[in-house]
Design a protein around this motif. Structure first.
Motif, PDB file in Angstrom:
ATOM      1  N   THR A 252     -32.220  62.902  42.886  1.00 35.29           N
ATOM      2  CA  THR A 252     -33.263  61.818  42.506  1.00 35.29           C
ATOM      3  C   THR A 252     -33.357  60.760  43.464  1.00 35.29           C
ATOM      4  OG1 THR A 252     -33.019  62.697  40.328  1.00 35.29           O
ATOM      5  CG2 THR A 252     -34.220  60.446  40.788  1.00 35.29           C
ATOM      6  N   ASP A 253     -32.001  60.319  43.624  1.00 34.25           N
ATOM      7  CA  ASP A 253     -31.910  58.634  44.616  1.00 34.25           C
ATOM      8  C   ASP A 253     -32.506  59.252  46.031  1.00 34.25           C
ATOM      9  OD1 ASP A 253     -30.562  57.010  42.793  1.00 34.25           O
ATOM     10  OD2 ASP A 253     -29.106  58.509  42.877  1.00 34.25           O
ATOM     11  N   ILE A 254     -32.070  60.302  46.457  1.00 37.79           N
ATOM     12  CA  ILE A 254     -32.475  60.949  47.893  1.00 37.79           C
ATOM     13  C   ILE A 254     -33.942  61.117  48.005  1.00 37.79           C
ATOM     14  CG2 ILE A 254     -32.161  62.650  49.683  1.00 37.79           C
ATOM     15  CD1 ILE A 254     -29.337  63.028  48.683  1.00 37.79           C
ATOM     16  N   ALA A 255     -34.359  61.572  46.744  1.00 35.82           N
ATOM     17  CA  ALA A 255     -36.024  61.977  46.714  1.00 35.82           C
ATOM     18  C   ALA A 255     -36.924  60.757  46.878  1.00 35.82           C
ATOM     19  CB  ALA A 255     -36.353  62.802  45.640  1.00 35.82           C
ATOM     20  N   LEU A 256     -36.182  59.746  46.106  1.00 34.10           N
ATOM     21  CA  LEU A 256     -36.888  58.253  46.079  1.00 34.10           C
ATOM     22  C   LEU A 256     -36.934  57.767  47.259  1.00 34.10           C
ATOM     23  CD1 LEU A 256     -35.786  56.747  42.530  1.00 34.10           C
ATOM     24  CD2 LEU A 256     -38.079  57.496  43.324  1.00 34.10           C
ATOM     25  N   LYS A 257     -35.614  57.780  48.120  1.00 36.59           N
ATOM     26  CA  LYS A 257     -35.556  57.078  49.576  1.00 36.59           C
ATOM     27  C   LYS A 257     -36.435  57.898  50.386  1.00 36.59           C
ATOM     28  CE  LYS A 257     -32.142  55.328  52.793  1.00 36.59           C
ATOM     29  NZ  LYS A 257     -30.784  55.217  53.145  1.00 36.59           N
ATOM     30  N   SER A 258     -36.520  59.123  50.316  1.00 33.51           N
ATOM     31  CA  SER A 258     -37.504  59.817  51.237  1.00 33.51           C
ATOM     32  C   SER A 258     -38.930  59.309  51.235  1.00 33.51           C
ATOM     33  CB  SER A 258     -37.465  61.331  51.219  1.00 33.51           C
ATOM     34  OG  SER A 258     -37.931  61.758  49.911  1.00 33.51           O
ATOM     35  N   LEU A 259     -39.503  58.558  50.019  1.00 34.77           N
ATOM     36  CA  LEU A 259     -40.683  58.277  49.953  1.00 34.77           C
ATOM     37  C   LEU A 259     -41.162  57.039  50.448  1.00 34.77           C
ATOM     38  CD1 LEU A 259     -41.444  59.480  46.035  1.00 34.77           C
ATOM     39  CD2 LEU A 259     -41.924  60.536  48.267  1.00 34.77           C
ATOM     40  N   ARG A 260     -40.138  56.205  51.067  1.00 31.95           N
ATOM     41  CA  ARG A 260     -40.249  54.997  51.511  1.00 31.95           C
ATOM     42  C   ARG A 260     -41.402  54.746  52.548  1.00 31.95           C
ATOM     43  NH1 ARG A 260     -36.023  57.191  53.655  1.00 31.95           N
ATOM     44  NH2 ARG A 260     -35.331  56.890  55.889  1.00 31.95           N
ATOM     45  N   ASP A 261     -41.482  55.692  53.279  1.00 31.12           N
ATOM     46  CA  ASP A 261     -42.523  55.420  54.413  1.00 31.12           C
ATOM     47  C   ASP A 261     -43.804  56.153  54.023  1.00 31.12           C
ATOM     48  OD1 ASP A 261     -40.517  54.221  56.179  1.00 31.12           O
ATOM     49  OD2 ASP A 261     -39.733  56.126  56.744  1.00 31.12           O
ATOM     50  N   ILE A 262     -43.942  56.567  52.689  1.00 34.03           N
ATOM     51  CA  ILE A 262     -45.402  57.026  52.389  1.00 34.03           C
ATOM     52  C   ILE A 262     -45.929  55.971  51.853  1.00 34.03           C
ATOM     53  CG2 ILE A 262     -46.649  58.885  51.425  1.00 34.03           C
ATOM     54  CD1 ILE A 262     -44.295  60.702  51.738  1.00 34.03           C
ATOM     55  N   LYS A 263     -47.194  55.558  52.301  1.00 34.11           N
ATOM     56  CA  LYS A 263     -48.248  54.412  51.686  1.00 34.11           C
ATOM     57  C   LYS A 263     -49.056  54.889  50.863  1.00 34.11           C
ATOM     58  CE  LYS A 263     -45.608  51.896  54.246  1.00 34.11           C
ATOM     59  NZ  LYS A 263     -44.382  51.039  53.575  1.00 34.11           N
TER      60      LYS A 263
END
Length: 603
Positions: A426-437
């Motif tokens: 879950t943490d890795i999935a959240l971090k993967s979204l950081r560059d999607i606006k």
């Protein structure tokens, strides 16, 4: 050899009229189900299949003397055993020696899901199929080694070795600190329908006494989050008790042509269940179907799935993280397709599945075979869904590249969902979204908190800010404290307050294995302070289950803080684009004890 009565490993008697191999598999706790060799007809001998033929020779060596006949009658009673007892013993000894020479079995360093002999390690890594698969994935444009690892925030500090373990007194101090932080975050708003909001120090102007912390009960901790089960709404059933509870209820009710309650079971089959049955979607059984239905309901209620005809013909985009077979994303996308199908022309729904491993019975198969099987008023329109699968570990996937910009720019609603993405996933999935606006919101059902990692946790700053303050009351907080918190989360699935350390350390095993094929990380027995010992020594009324659930909610709240402050930020060009971020129970704990849902949606 059978063991004494009362021994958990005792071999049970053969089932009545058992005509299969009589070899007992102690690991699987059942008899071998292969057919016995047809030439072993002597009823005085045990009957074995070809794989367990050697057991007959061992049985003969024990039950027959050297002067007895070393034969087994064949169908006509004339053929001899192919090998004598002495030859068989020599073969067995040679086989055992060969296996011993090859060394023990170890996990493959490339793909730990299978085991190999130590002696064959060097040769195996050159021919392992996982090597080719890994090279193929690494060649993709969206692959970047470890780009989403590392979590977010400072690592904290602890005295001594970072791998050290808190003693009992430190564990008791941490338990009280957990309850103080939990009360600070959740209990001031207890009883409100709202989702957990921003931190507000004024709501906790006075520090709780030890007696007040000891008085916090398990139900008080559970009820700190609202329980909003929308599965009945999606099923179109007025009484939630009418939702099927097992496969038998579903099968019996689905065969009814009318929509009234089944006379003998008093069970209704809802709209979603009928649609899933029609398309033969393997949702995982009634419990999982109810979870999917509630997730779909919350997506609809939060506005992530439009409930009205908007005339907007842009393609919605559904992204499922850690998708597996992709059934949750398939149902959500199909429901969106049913809405868009009412428009003219009907825009198509894009479904993107992110999953590292291959799997059978995938969503793609259901979509491919759905053409021509839909009516315009169907609850699920799979014929309007376009699916793409990104086969890559979330730790290495560059999401802006994996989701092409032209696809995201055409999406009227971009929704990210995840159902039971284990532990640090879950943490890795959240971090993967950081560059999607362009994300309009996300819905994530969390689980397996015992598999979380301080290195990958995105709420480290949140924990440090609370535990090392007047709220938490700790002078230091770091990895060793988090390791104890995550270990304690497993106690939330247990009932009662007197459980052995062995039970508490493997509490999540059955629940997690059923859904994910894994349990919490195995630790050395007795290394960590047992949660039930800590609860008893501290006099906590919440018990181990209550304290374990509080640990779960704090980990999830750290993720909510990361979403609110670092992920879905308001668009600088528009002051109206804001996000609601919070958490609730989306199904009762009887359906699954891992029943927390993280919600983030644009206002």
């Amino acid at each position: 050899m059978e063991k004494s009565e009362g021994d958990d490993n005792a071999i049970p008697p053969l089932p009545e009229n058992w005509d299969r191999c009589q070899a007992y598999n102690s690991r699987k706790r059942r008899y071998c189900r292969q057919m016995p060799l047809p030439n072993l007809k002597n009823t005085n001998h045990p009957r074995y299949c070809g794989n367990h033929r050697h057991l007959l020779d061992e049985w003969l060596s024990i039950h027959q003397g050297s002067n007895q006949c070393e034969r087994a009658e064949t169908g006509d009673g004339t053929n001899k055993l192919k090998r004598s007892r002495k030859e068989s013993q020599i073969d067995n000894q040679n086989s055992k020696q060969k296996k011993k020479d090859r060394g023990k079995r170890v996990p493959c360093p490339i793909d730990p899901s299978h085991l190999i002999f130590e002696s064959a390690l060097a040769k195996h890594v050159l021919v392992c199929p996982a090597v080719k698969q890994k090279q193929e994935v690494a060649s993709k444009d969206y692959y970047s080694e470890g780009i989403n690892l590392g979590g977010f925030g400072d690592m904290g500090s602890v005295s001594g070795n970072h791998d050290s373990v808190p003693n009992l007194e430190e564990a008791k101090e941490l338990a009280f600190s957990i309850l103080r932080v939990f009360h600070f975050l959740f209990l001031p708003s207890n009883g409100k329908e709202c989702i957990v909001g921003e931190l507000n120090v004024k709501e906790n102007s006075g520090k709780l006494t030890t007696e007040q912390l000891q008085a916090i009960g398990e139900e008080e901790i559970y009820n700190a989050l609202p329980e909003v089960d929308l599965s009945a709404v999606e099923e179109g059933i007025s009484d939630i008790k009418q939702i099927p509870k097992n496969e038998h209820d579903i099968k019996d009710s689905a065969e009814r042509k009318d929509q009234v309650a089944y006379s003998s079971t008093n069970i209704d089959v809802g709209k979603l269940t009928k649609a899933i049955t029609k398309h033969r979607i393997k949702a995982g059984g009634p419990r999982h179907l109810r979870q999917i239905a509630s997730i779909l309901g919350h997506a609809r209620q939060s506005g992530l799935i439009s409930t009205t005809k908007s005339g907007d013909n842009k393609n919605p985009l559904i992204v499922e993280m850690g998708a597996g077979r992709g059934m949750t994303g398939l149902v959500v996308a199909g429901a969106v397709g049913a809405l868009t199908g009412q428009m003219n022309p009907s825009p198509r729904v894009s479904l993107s599945l992110i999953e590292r491993a291959g799997t059978r019975a995938k969503a793609e198969t259901k979509i491919r075979t759905s053409e021509g099987r839909h009516a315009k008023d169907d609850f699920l329109r799979l014929d309007l869904v376009d699916v793409t699968r990104v086969k890559c570990d979330l730790a290495h996937v560059v999401m802006p590249t994996a989701l092409p910009s032209e696809l995201r720019s055409n999406a009227s609603k971009t929704v990210v969902i995840a159902k039971h993405l284990c532990g640090a996933g879950t943490d890795i999935a959240l971090k993967s979204l950081r560059d999607i606006k362009a994300v309009d919101g996300c819905i994530m059902a969390t689980c397996c908190h015992g598999l979380c990692s301080w290195n990958e946790f995105v709420g480290r700053n949140f924990f440090l800010r609370l535990f090392c303050s007047e709220v938490g009351g700790l002078s230091l907080f770091g990895e060793k404290h988090f390791n104890l918190i995550k270990r304690w989360t497993s106690a939330s699935v247990l009932q009662g307050s007197h459980v052995s350390e062995a039970d508490s350390s493997t509490a999540d095993t059955d629940e997690m294995k059923e859904e994910h094929g894994t349990g919490i990380v195995e630790e050395e027995k007795g290394r960590y302070p047992n949660i039930f010992t800590v609860v008893k020594e501290s006099g906590l009324a919440c018990g181990g289950s209550g304290l374990g659930r509080a640990c779960q909610r704090l980990i999830d709240m750290g993720r909510c803080d990361y979403i609110r402050n670092h992920l879905f930020l308001p668009d600088p060009s528009s002051s109206e684009k804001k996000y609601n971020v919070g958490m609730l129970h989306y199904v009762p704990r009887e359906i699954t004890p891992q029943n927390a849902l993280l919600l983030a949606s644009r206002v």
